[in-house]
Design an enzyme around this catalytic site. Structure first.
Site, PDB file in Angstrom:
ATOM      1  N   ASP A   1       0.913  -1.242  -0.063  1.00 45.78           N
ATOM      2  CA  ASP A   1       0.044  -0.052   0.003  1.00 45.78           C
ATOM      3  C   ASP A   1       0.982   1.228  -0.187  1.00 45.78           C
ATOM      4  O   ASP A   1       1.867   1.578   0.831  1.00 45.78           O
ATOM      5  CB  ASP A   1      -1.002  -0.040   1.293  1.00 45.78           C
TER       6      ASP A   1
ATOM      7  N   HIS B   1      -6.860   9.681   5.217  1.00 44.91           N
ATOM      8  CA  HIS B   1      -6.448   8.842   5.994  1.00 44.91           C
ATOM      9  C   HIS B   1      -6.509   9.164   7.666  1.00 44.91           C
ATOM     10  O   HIS B   1      -6.252  10.301   7.998  1.00 44.91           O
ATOM     11  CB  HIS B   1      -4.877   8.506   5.817  1.00 44.91           C
TER      12      HIS B   1
ATOM     13  N   GLY C   1      -9.022   5.797   2.909  1.00 42.86           N
ATOM     14  CA  GLY C   1      -9.499   6.618   3.958  1.00 42.86           C
ATOM     15  C   GLY C   1     -10.994   6.178   4.464  1.00 42.86           C
ATOM     16  O   GLY C   1     -11.935   6.860   4.731  1.00 42.86           O
TER      17      GLY C   1
ATOM     18  N   THR D   1     -12.179   4.524   6.984  1.00 45.69           N
ATOM     19  CA  THR D   1     -12.690   4.870   8.424  1.00 45.69           C
ATOM     20  C   THR D   1     -13.640   6.125   8.400  1.00 45.69           C
ATOM     21  O   THR D   1     -13.026   7.230   8.179  1.00 45.69           O
ATOM     22  CB  THR D   1     -11.206   5.110   9.069  1.00 45.69           C
TER      23      THR D   1
END
Length: 225
Positions: A23, A121, A150, A152
């Site tokens: 990543d 993020h 991102g 979350t």
């Protein structure tokens, strides 16, 4: 080497497909190291470069990876950290330009694209604002899977809308770390004399597993492996 060994052991035992994915690979040297180490998938992040340099370096990564059957994810625009103190104009300037997205895809041959559409993020200070109009434009211009970083803190309804507009991969990490760490704290608070890591890491692992189960269902991936 230890991490790769553990991942490969998990892949052999898993009943669903598992890949070892890099990543936000920052440079070609690391990409080559990952290829030699047995990675299955590479995300090269050239978004910090001007468009022409991003295209040039991403294309180089694609050529190396495709030669050995490895898929490549590219990124365009800038996906900041949620904690970055940016003005509205600064965040707007980081969003992907749809026509540039088409160029990156056409000129590099990437297999998936992570366009910056307003996600970030880490933890969001407020409710995130995804730019679905740009996502819709990009979907019409490119014919490869789109990736949302991102994940979350994005409302479930927005997640589902993004999926409907072509997002096929969603990165979620902070939420998993949160539930893991919170569970460790709760166990140690309840049992302050506990010292054996196996006894507090076990509940944390179970907690993160349930969080991931919920994400799999939200994403519509349950029993589709």
């Amino acid at each position: 080497d230890y991490l790769i060994g553990m991942a490969n052991a998990a892949k052999m035992k898993a009943t669903v497909p598992v890949i070892l994915h890099l990543d936000h690979g920052p440079h070609f040297v690391l990409v080559m190291k990952c290829i030699r180490s047995g990675f299955d998938s590479i995300m090269y992040d050239g978004s910090h470069h001007p468009l022409e340099q991003n295209i040039q370096e991403t294309k180089r990564v694609v050529e190396a990876c495709h030669a050995v059957g490895i898929d490549v994810e590219g990124e365009l625009g800038r996906i900041a950290g949620a904690e970055d103190d940016l003005s509205v104009d600064e965040r707007e300037a980081m969003l992907v330009i749809p026509e540039e997205a088409r160029r990156l895809v056409d000129e590099t041959g990437i297999d998936a694209l992570a366009p910056a559409i307003g996600s970030a993020h880490g933890h969001y200070k407020g409710e995130p604002k995804l730019h679905f109009d740009r996502l819709n434009e990009i979907r019409d211009l490119v014919k490869i899977p789109l990736v949302l970083h991102g994940g979350t803190g994005i409302p479930d309804s927005d997640i589902q809308r993004a999926i409907a507009l072509g997002v096929a991969k969603i990165n979620v990490n902070t939420e998993n770390q949160d539930v893991f760490t919170r569970t460790v704290r709760e166990v140690l608070l309840t049992s302050p004399k506990m010292f054996d890591p196996r006894k507090y890491l076990g509940p944390a692992r179970a907690a993160i597993k349930e969080t991931i189960r919920a994400k799999i269902r939200l994403f519509g991936s349950h029993q589709r492996a």
